[in-house]
Design a protein around this motif. Structure first.
Motif, short mmCIF file in Angstrom:
data_model
loop_
_atom_site.label_atom_id
_atom_site.label_comp_id
_atom_site.label_asym_id
_atom_site.label_seq_id
_atom_site.Cartn_x
_atom_site.Cartn_y
_atom_site.Cartn_z
N MET A 125 0.76 -1.26 0.00
CA MET A 125 0.19 -0.10 -0.20
C MET A 125 1.20 0.87 -0.02
SD MET A 125 -2.61 -0.70 2.86
CE MET A 125 -3.70 0.35 2.77
N GLY A 126 2.25 1.20 0.75
CA GLY A 126 2.75 2.21 0.34
C GLY A 126 2.90 2.82 1.90
N ILE A 127 2.73 2.66 2.55
CA ILE A 127 2.26 2.66 3.56
C ILE A 127 3.92 3.12 4.32
CG2 ILE A 127 1.58 2.83 6.08
CD1 ILE A 127 -0.61 3.48 4.01
N LYS A 128 4.49 4.61 5.21
CA LYS A 128 5.33 3.83 6.19
C LYS A 128 5.26 3.63 7.21
CE LYS A 128 7.18 8.12 2.77
NZ LYS A 128 8.48 9.04 3.03
N PHE A 129 5.82 2.87 7.42
CA PHE A 129 6.08 2.53 9.33
C PHE A 129 7.52 1.98 9.45
CE2 PHE A 129 6.11 -1.61 6.48
CZ PHE A 129 6.38 -2.90 6.76
N THR A 130 7.30 1.40 10.74
CA THR A 130 8.32 0.60 10.88
C THR A 130 7.97 0.25 12.22
OG1 THR A 130 8.58 1.92 12.87
CG2 THR A 130 9.93 2.91 10.88
N THR A 131 8.88 -0.79 12.22
CA THR A 131 8.39 -2.07 12.96
C THR A 131 8.69 -2.24 14.48
OG1 THR A 131 10.26 -3.93 11.61
CG2 THR A 131 7.51 -4.12 11.20
N GLN A 132 8.64 -2.62 15.33
CA GLN A 132 9.38 -2.95 17.44
C GLN A 132 9.66 -1.32 17.24
OE1 GLN A 132 8.82 -6.02 18.81
NE2 GLN A 132 7.86 -5.77 16.92
N HIS A 133 8.72 -0.73 17.22
CA HIS A 133 9.10 0.83 17.64
C HIS A 133 8.90 1.22 19.04
CE1 HIS A 133 8.86 5.62 16.25
NE2 HIS A 133 8.12 5.53 17.03
N SER A 134 10.01 2.06 19.10
CA SER A 134 10.14 2.30 20.68
C SER A 134 10.00 4.00 21.24
CB SER A 134 10.97 1.31 21.25
OG SER A 134 12.43 1.37 21.04
N PHE A 135 9.92 4.11 22.37
CA PHE A 135 9.73 5.20 22.74
C PHE A 135 10.92 5.09 24.38
CE2 PHE A 135 5.70 5.15 21.09
CZ PHE A 135 6.04 5.75 20.21
N THR A 136 12.04 6.65 23.85
CA THR A 136 13.10 6.53 25.34
C THR A 136 12.35 6.23 26.26
OG1 THR A 136 13.73 8.08 25.20
CG2 THR A 136 14.96 7.14 23.96
N ASP A 137 11.17 6.51 26.64
CA ASP A 137 10.64 7.58 27.66
C ASP A 137 9.36 5.91 28.38
OD1 ASP A 137 9.07 8.34 26.03
OD2 ASP A 137 8.32 10.08 27.90
N CYS A 138 9.37 4.87 27.18
CA CYS A 138 8.24 4.16 27.51
C CYS A 138 9.11 2.93 27.87
CB CYS A 138 7.70 3.74 26.21
SG CYS A 138 6.00 2.75 26.07
N ARG A 139 8.70 2.50 29.18
CA ARG A 139 9.65 1.25 29.53
C ARG A 139 8.79 0.15 30.88
NH1 ARG A 139 15.08 1.09 29.15
NH2 ARG A 139 16.38 2.90 28.36
N PHE A 140 8.75 -0.86 31.22
CA PHE A 140 7.75 -1.63 31.19
C PHE A 140 8.43 -1.66 33.15
CE2 PHE A 140 7.28 -4.51 27.40
CZ PHE A 140 6.33 -3.85 27.34
N PRO A 141 7.67 -0.84 33.66
CA PRO A 141 7.16 -0.80 34.82
C PRO A 141 8.59 -2.24 36.22
CG PRO A 141 5.64 0.11 34.99
CD PRO A 141 6.08 -0.35 33.16
N ASP A 142 7.73 -3.01 35.55
CA ASP A 142 8.38 -4.91 35.94
C ASP A 142 9.77 -5.18 35.69
OD1 ASP A 142 7.69 -4.95 33.25
OD2 ASP A 142 6.80 -6.97 33.99
N SER A 143 10.01 -4.61 34.82
CA SER A 143 11.74 -4.86 34.56
C SER A 143 12.57 -3.56 33.68
CB SER A 143 11.73 -5.65 33.26
OG SER A 143 10.55 -5.03 31.65
N ASP A 144 11.60 -2.16 33.88
CA ASP A 144 12.58 -1.63 33.27
C ASP A 144 13.12 -1.61 31.47
OD1 ASP A 144 13.60 1.50 33.61
OD2 ASP A 144 15.76 1.18 34.05
N ARG A 145 12.70 -2.34 31.24
CA ARG A 145 13.11 -2.76 29.76
C ARG A 145 11.66 -1.74 28.57
NH1 ARG A 145 17.42 -5.99 29.08
NH2 ARG A 145 17.49 -7.69 30.10
N LEU A 146 12.66 -1.48 27.72
CA LEU A 146 11.84 -0.55 26.62
C LEU A 146 10.69 -1.53 26.10
CD1 LEU A 146 15.04 0.72 24.25
CD2 LEU A 146 13.06 1.65 25.43
N ALA A 147 9.18 -0.58 25.96
CA ALA A 147 8.05 -1.42 25.73
C ALA A 147 8.12 -1.17 23.55
CB ALA A 147 7.22 -1.01 26.18
N TYR A 148 8.25 -1.84 22.89
CA TYR A 148 8.65 -1.99 21.46
C TYR A 148 6.91 -2.35 21.16
CZ TYR A 148 13.93 -3.02 21.67
OH TYR A 148 14.51 -2.78 22.62
#
Length: 171
Positions: free
Chosen positions: A59-82
């Motif tokens: 479809m020509g849609i611009k996208f990325t996979t496994q996108h993350s934000f530096t301030d979005c981290r799971f509270p139980d592990s402090d790992r990035l949420a993708y």
């Protein structure tokens, strides 16, 4: 550990040699097994994700996979949420898409403990998106047969409308 069964520990390299349910052998660090960061040899990319990748590309849609934000981290592990997919228009984030496989309803191998963890992480992602006014669309695996170009166009149109409404509200 998800689809992985530990065969043995490689003392020399400090990793676990695991056999995946699909038959492949993979090497994994212990903390990735314990935290659930690695749950397969890489075969877990679902048929739904393959379908979405192909359609978005066609479809020509611009996208990325496994996108993350530096301030979005799971509270139980402090790992990035993708997030499975980030959709862009004019180099601006329109919204995010999560393809929820069966494990989002049943847990890994039907394990209640993993289901609770998966659902808690889903809720965290939803909270993050709500807090930051980022449209998030969850596509359940039960919709697999419905996914086509029109289905995705409707999702992306909804993201565009939501982004327009948010921009109008803040002016």
């Amino acid at each position: 550990y998800g689809r992985l069964k530990v065969d043995h520990y490689d003392n020399l390299h400090g990793v676990y040699v695991c056999e995946c349910e699909c038959g492949n052998i993979t090497v994994v660090k212990g903390y990735n097994l314990i935290n659930g960061n690695t749950q397969s040899c890489g075969c877990l990319k679902s048929k739904g994700e393959f379908k979405l990748n192909n359609l978005l590309t066609e479809m020509g849609i611009k996208f990325t996979t496994q996108h993350s934000f530096t301030d979005c981290r799971f509270p139980d592990s402090d790992r990035l949420a993708y997030f499975d997919y980030a959709i862009f228009s004019d180099n601006k984030l329109l919204g995010l898409i999560e393809y929820d496989g069966e494990q989002h309803r049943t847990g890994w191998g039907g394990q209640v403990e993993s289901l609770n963890k998966i659902q808690a992480r889903d809720k965290f992602k939803e909270y993050y998106c709500c807090l930051h006014e980022i449209p998030l669309v969850r596509i359940p695996s039960t919709d697999y047969s419905k996914i086509d170009a029109q289905y995705l166009e409707n999702i992306i149109r909804g993201m565009s409308n939501e982004a327009s409404n948010t921009a109008t509200e803040t002016v």
